[in-house]
Design a protein around this motif. Sequence first.
Motif, PDB file in Angstrom:
ATOM      1  N   ALA B  10       0.851  -1.204   0.000  1.00  0.00           N
ATOM      2  CA  ALA B  10       0.000   0.000   0.000  1.00  0.00           C
ATOM      3  C   ALA B  10       0.878   1.242   0.000  1.00  0.00           C
ATOM      4  O   ALA B  10       2.027   1.202   0.445  1.00  0.00           O
ATOM      5  N   PRO B  11       0.322   2.361  -0.490  1.00  0.00           N
ATOM      6  CA  PRO B  11       1.100   3.606  -0.432  1.00  0.00           C
ATOM      7  C   PRO B  11       1.334   4.029   1.011  1.00  0.00           C
ATOM      8  O   PRO B  11       0.468   3.850   1.865  1.00  0.00           O
ATOM      9  N   LEU B  12       2.523   4.563   1.251  1.00  0.00           N
ATOM     10  CA  LEU B  12       2.876   5.099   2.567  1.00  0.00           C
ATOM     11  C   LEU B  12       3.371   6.520   2.323  1.00  0.00           C
ATOM     12  O   LEU B  12       4.376   6.712   1.646  1.00  0.00           O
ATOM     13  N   ASN B  13       2.626   7.496   2.805  1.00  0.00           N
ATOM     14  CA  ASN B  13       3.012   8.892   2.599  1.00  0.00           C
ATOM     15  C   ASN B  13       3.398   9.494   3.939  1.00  0.00           C
ATOM     16  O   ASN B  13       2.617   9.450   4.882  1.00  0.00           O
ATOM     17  N   VAL B  14       4.609  10.011   4.002  1.00  0.00           N
ATOM     18  CA  VAL B  14       5.071  10.605   5.255  1.00  0.00           C
ATOM     19  C   VAL B  14       5.379  12.077   5.017  1.00  0.00           C
ATOM     20  O   VAL B  14       5.776  12.475   3.925  1.00  0.00           O
ATOM     21  N   GLY B  15       5.181  12.891   6.038  1.00  0.00           N
ATOM     22  CA  GLY B  15       5.459  14.316   5.911  1.00  0.00           C
ATOM     23  C   GLY B  15       5.778  14.922   7.254  1.00  0.00           C
ATOM     24  O   GLY B  15       5.276  14.465   8.289  1.00  0.00           O
ATOM     25  N   PHE B  16       6.649  15.905   7.226  1.00  0.00           N
ATOM     26  CA  PHE B  16       7.023  16.579   8.466  1.00  0.00           C
ATOM     27  C   PHE B  16       7.562  17.961   8.098  1.00  0.00           C
ATOM     28  O   PHE B  16       8.315  18.090   7.140  1.00  0.00           O
ATOM     29  N   ASP B  17       7.154  18.972   8.829  1.00  0.00           N
ATOM     30  CA  ASP B  17       7.722  20.307   8.626  1.00  0.00           C
ATOM     31  C   ASP B  17       8.958  20.433   9.509  1.00  0.00           C
ATOM     32  O   ASP B  17       8.845  20.636  10.712  1.00  0.00           O
ATOM     33  N   TYR B  18      10.133  20.270   8.897  1.00  0.00           N
ATOM     34  CA  TYR B  18      11.368  20.365   9.668  1.00  0.00           C
ATOM     35  C   TYR B  18      11.593  21.819  10.079  1.00  0.00           C
ATOM     36  O   TYR B  18      11.584  22.714   9.245  1.00  0.00           O
ATOM     37  N   THR B  19      11.767  22.038  11.370  1.00  0.00           N
ATOM     38  CA  THR B  19      11.946  23.375  11.929  1.00  0.00           C
ATOM     39  C   THR B  19      13.366  23.450  12.473  1.00  0.00           C
ATOM     40  O   THR B  19      13.748  22.633  13.304  1.00  0.00           O
ATOM     41  N   ARG B  20      14.138  24.419  11.981  1.00  0.00           N
ATOM     42  CA  ARG B  20      15.551  24.467  12.358  1.00  0.00           C
ATOM     43  C   ARG B  20      15.956  25.858  12.796  1.00  0.00           C
ATOM     44  O   ARG B  20      15.593  26.846  12.167  1.00  0.00           O
ATOM     45  N   SER B  21      16.779  25.909  13.848  1.00  0.00           N
ATOM     46  CA  SER B  21      17.401  27.166  14.244  1.00  0.00           C
ATOM     47  C   SER B  21      18.453  27.524  13.209  1.00  0.00           C
ATOM     48  O   SER B  21      19.121  26.650  12.661  1.00  0.00           O
ATOM     49  N   THR B  22      18.607  28.822  12.967  1.00  0.00           N
ATOM     50  CA  THR B  22      19.530  29.229  11.906  1.00  0.00           C
ATOM     51  C   THR B  22      20.914  29.573  12.435  1.00  0.00           C
ATOM     52  O   THR B  22      21.895  29.445  11.706  1.00  0.00           O
ATOM     53  N   GLY B  23      21.020  30.064  13.667  1.00  0.00           N
ATOM     54  CA  GLY B  23      22.332  30.473  14.162  1.00  0.00           C
ATOM     55  C   GLY B  23      22.746  31.807  13.556  1.00  0.00           C
ATOM     56  O   GLY B  23      22.055  32.350  12.687  1.00  0.00           O
ATOM     57  N   PRO B  24      23.914  32.321  13.977  1.00  0.00           N
ATOM     58  CA  PRO B  24      24.294  33.684  13.581  1.00  0.00           C
ATOM     59  C   PRO B  24      24.645  33.844  12.101  1.00  0.00           C
ATOM     60  O   PRO B  24      24.395  34.905  11.530  1.00  0.00           O
ATOM     61  N   VAL B  25      25.206  32.820  11.465  1.00  0.00           N
ATOM     62  CA  VAL B  25      25.656  32.986  10.065  1.00  0.00           C
ATOM     63  C   VAL B  25      24.495  32.782   9.104  1.00  0.00           C
ATOM     64  O   VAL B  25      24.142  33.668   8.313  1.00  0.00           O
ATOM     65  N   LEU B  26      23.866  31.606   9.179  1.00  0.00           N
ATOM     66  CA  LEU B  26      22.750  31.336   8.264  1.00  0.00           C
ATOM     67  C   LEU B  26      21.568  32.250   8.590  1.00  0.00           C
ATOM     68  O   LEU B  26      20.800  32.624   7.699  1.00  0.00           O
ATOM     69  N   GLY B  27      21.423  32.631   9.859  1.00  0.00           N
ATOM     70  CA  GLY B  27      20.359  33.561  10.249  1.00  0.00           C
ATOM     71  C   GLY B  27      20.521  34.892   9.532  1.00  0.00           C
ATOM     72  O   GLY B  27      19.574  35.451   8.995  1.00  0.00           O
ATOM     73  N   ARG B  28      21.765  35.387   9.520  1.00  0.00           N
ATOM     74  CA  ARG B  28      22.004  36.664   8.848  1.00  0.00           C
ATOM     75  C   ARG B  28      21.795  36.532   7.331  1.00  0.00           C
ATOM     76  O   ARG B  28      21.262  37.425   6.680  1.00  0.00           O
ATOM     77  N   PHE B  29      22.193  35.361   6.776  1.00  0.00           N
ATOM     78  CA  PHE B  29      22.021  35.119   5.331  1.00  0.00           C
ATOM     79  C   PHE B  29      20.535  35.152   4.952  1.00  0.00           C
ATOM     80  O   PHE B  29      20.129  35.854   4.022  1.00  0.00           O
ATOM     81  N   VAL B  30      19.702  34.395   5.696  1.00  0.00           N
ATOM     82  CA  VAL B  30      18.276  34.336   5.320  1.00  0.00           C
ATOM     83  C   VAL B  30      17.566  35.643   5.661  1.00  0.00           C
ATOM     84  O   VAL B  30      16.608  36.040   4.978  1.00  0.00           O
ATOM     85  N   GLU B  31      18.046  36.322   6.714  1.00  0.00           N
ATOM     86  CA  GLU B  31      17.477  37.640   7.040  1.00  0.00           C
ATOM     87  C   GLU B  31      17.701  38.617   5.874  1.00  0.00           C
ATOM     88  O   GLU B  31      16.797  39.367   5.494  1.00  0.00           O
ATOM     89  N   ALA B  32      18.898  38.560   5.296  1.00  0.00           N
ATOM     90  CA  ALA B  32      19.192  39.419   4.142  1.00  0.00           C
ATOM     91  C   ALA B  32      18.320  39.028   2.947  1.00  0.00           C
ATOM     92  O   ALA B  32      17.806  39.897   2.235  1.00  0.00           O
ATOM     93  N   LEU B  33      18.116  37.705   2.762  1.00  0.00           N
ATOM     94  CA  LEU B  33      17.265  37.278   1.641  1.00  0.00           C
ATOM     95  C   LEU B  33      15.861  37.868   1.795  1.00  0.00           C
ATOM     96  O   LEU B  33      15.241  38.301   0.825  1.00  0.00           O
ATOM     97  N   ARG B  34      15.374  37.917   3.053  1.00  0.00           N
ATOM     98  CA  ARG B  34      14.044  38.472   3.286  1.00  0.00           C
ATOM     99  C   ARG B  34      14.003  39.926   2.823  1.00  0.00           C
ATOM    100  O   ARG B  34      12.980  40.411   2.354  1.00  0.00           O
ATOM    101  N   GLU B  35      15.150  40.607   2.931  1.00  0.00           N
ATOM    102  CA  GLU B  35      15.239  42.007   2.489  1.00  0.00           C
ATOM    103  C   GLU B  35      15.745  42.115   1.051  1.00  0.00           C
ATOM    104  O   GLU B  35      16.144  43.190   0.605  1.00  0.00           O
ATOM    105  N   ARG B  36      15.760  41.004   0.345  1.00  0.00           N
ATOM    106  CA  ARG B  36      16.166  40.940  -1.069  1.00  0.00           C
ATOM    107  C   ARG B  36      17.596  41.421  -1.277  1.00  0.00           C
ATOM    108  O   ARG B  36      17.908  42.169  -2.205  1.00  0.00           O
TER     109      ARG B  36
END
Lengths: 350, 327
Positions: B10-36
Motif C-alpha cells: 500500500a502507499p505510505l506517505n510521510v510528511g514533516f515540517d522540519y523546523t531548524r534554528s539558523t544560528g548567527p551565520v545562516l540567520g544573517r544570510f536568510v534575514e538578508a534574503l528576506r530584504e532581497r
Amino acid sequence: MPEVAVAGFAQAPNVRETAGTTNGVEMLVPILAEVFAATGLSKQDIGFWCSGSSDYLAGRAFSFIAAVDAIGAFPPIHESHVEMDAAWALYEAWLKIRTGEVDTALVYGFGKASAGQLRRVLALQLDPYVLAPLWPDSLSLAGLQARLGLEAGLWSEKDLAEVAARARADATDNPAAQLSGRVDVAELLDTPYVADPLRTHDIAPVTDGAAVLVLASAERARDLVDRPAILTGVEHRVDSPVLGARDLTRSPSTEAAARALDLDGVELAELHAPFTHQELILRRALGLNGDVRISPSGGALTGNPMFSAGLARIGEAAARIHRGEAGKTLAHATSGPVLQQNLLAVLEAR
Amino acid sequence: MPVSEAPLSAPLNVGFDYTRSTGPVLGRFVEALRERRIEGVRGSDGRVHVPPPEYDPATAEPLTEFVPVAAEGEVVSWSWCAAPLDGQPLSRPFAWVLVKLDGADTSLLHALDAGSPENVHTGQRVRVRWADETVGHIRDIAYFLPVDAADTTPTEDPPPVAKREEGAPVSVIITPVHLRYQHSASPEESRYLRGLAEGRLLGQRCPACGKVYIPPRGACPVDGVPTTDEVELPDTGIVTTFCIVNVPFLGQRLKPPYVAAYILLDGADIAFLHLVLGCAAEEVRMGMRVRAAWKPREEWWTSLENISHFEPTGEPDAAYETFAHHL
C-alpha cells in the motif's frame, strides 16, 4: 594489534525491484546462510555485528531494527549500525577486531531503493538550510559535475559511454548484476539525455539489494577460508558538503586516502562509481596505472544497491583473492552526494 | 509453507515540517534574503563564500566577516531537468545551475528558468528572480532568470514561517518534507493480515525453536530463519503487563484514563499491544484473563483494528510463573 581479513562474502541479486519489505529480511536471510555455510561459522561464533542502511529509503524511523531479526538477535548480541554505505560499518568492525575485543565480525548492508523515489529521497542527505529545501535530485547534481569535466576537457561524452560499455561487458560474468551485455558506444551516444549532459547509460540503475561480509582476525581467518584477503589498509576521508566551494572534477578525499596507503602492485580495483564520469574522477585520484583492471564485476553502473554497493566492492575485491585470481586488490566505496565521502581498502593474500 | 499470494502492499506517505534554528551565520544570510539582499562570508583564504558556511571548509575556523554580493552573476555549470520533481523550484522544465554571483568566489546551487536547454550555456549572465513574498528562507530566491528576461510569471507561495516577534530577525526556518513510498508487508505478515480480514488470528511457528509468533515474523529473532508453520490461535489470552494512560495527547481516540496492555494469546510466545476495556482501569492486573471484543463483521479488513479491544473473561488469573518468561 591483530591484522584483519575478509573471510566470506555474499550478495543478493541486484534487481530493479523486490517484492520484499524495506527491512531487508527477505534479502538477508539467504545470504547470511550462504556465508555461514562457506565459512563454517554459526551465529553464535560472531563477536560483533554491524550494518549500513537508511531510514529515508524505508520511510520509517529506526527501520534497521527490524532487519536485526535476520541475524537472530536473541539472546542479546553485540551490534551497531551506520546510516551510510555498509563499507563504513566494515570500518567499525575492522576497528573492533584491531582492538582485540573480538576476533570475528559480520557486516551487512541493505536497501530497498525501489520503495520510494530514490533520486528525490537522496536530496535529504544535502545541507538542510540552503540545498535540501530546493530538492536537487541526485541525477541533476551528477549532471553539474559531469559538465564541469566535459567543458574543462577532462573527458568527452564518448569517454563516458566507453566506461558504460566496458562495465556492462564485464558484468556478463557477474550473475548478481542487474545490467550486462555487449553494447555499441556509438549507439549509446545516440540515446537521449536524461539529465543533460547525462544519458541513461551514465547513471547507475535504481537497485534493491543486500550484501554480507565476514571479517576475522588474520589468525582466525586461516581456519575459515583457504586464502584470506588481509585488509592491509583502510582509509576514509570526507570533502566539504558545500558543493559550490569544491572542485567537483576532483576527489580530494580519495586522493588523500590513497596517499595514506600503499597501492603499489594492485592488480585490480573495484570502484564504487554510480556515474560514468565519477569512475574517471576516481581513477585519476587513485593514480592507478593502465595495467590495473577496473571494476571487473561491472561495478555500480551495472547494479547499485543503496547502502551495500560499497561493501560489495570490498567483497568482490576480496573474492578475487579467495579464488586465487589476484594477490593484491583495491576496493573503494562512496557515500553522500557527488563523491563527498570516500573509503579505500587494500586487500592482500599472504 | 502455505501457497504464497503476492504480499500486501500500500502507499505510505510521510510528511514533516522540519523546523531548524539558523544560528548567527545562516540567520544573517536568510534575514538578508528576506530584504532581497545577498550576503556571503569571507573564508580564511580570502575567498567570499555564497551561500555562507558557518565554518571554513579548509581550516574549520568560525567565519564572521560578512560581504555583500550582487544578485546577478554567471553560470558555472548546468544540468537540464526535463521532468521536475515535487518540491523543486519550478514545475516547468528548467536548468539546475551553479551560479557565481558577482563579488563571490564560490557558487550557489539553484534553478534557472530558461525554457529549453538551447537557452542555457556556461558563462551565461543570470539574475535572481525574488519570490513575490519573501520570508527569510533560501526559497526567497524563487529561481534565476537570464539577465535580460522579464518577470512575467507569479512565483509560488512561500514556505511556512515560524512564529516570531514583529520586526525580529529570522532565527528559525521551516522546510516541509513530504515523501511517498510503496510499503510492502512480508509474506508472513500478509498471511496474518489476510487472516484478520476473515476474523482469524494466524501465528506462525519457528521451524528451529518452535516458538509461535503473532504477528508472524520474516525471521525468528532467536534463530534468524523465516517462520513457516501456520498456527491458528484463539482470541483469548492474558495480560502480561500494562500501563494506565492518564495523559491526553493529539489524535487520542479514547478519553483517559484507559489501559494499554501486552496481550499474550493462549498458545503464543509473544505478546502484542492492545487495549483492555470493560472494567475500571485500576482493576486490570498482570495475569488477568481476557477475550477479544470484535467489531461488527462488516467493518473487518486486513487490520488488527478488527478487534476493538480486549475485556476480562472473569476466569481465575494465570499464575505469575506461567508467563514470567514472556515479560
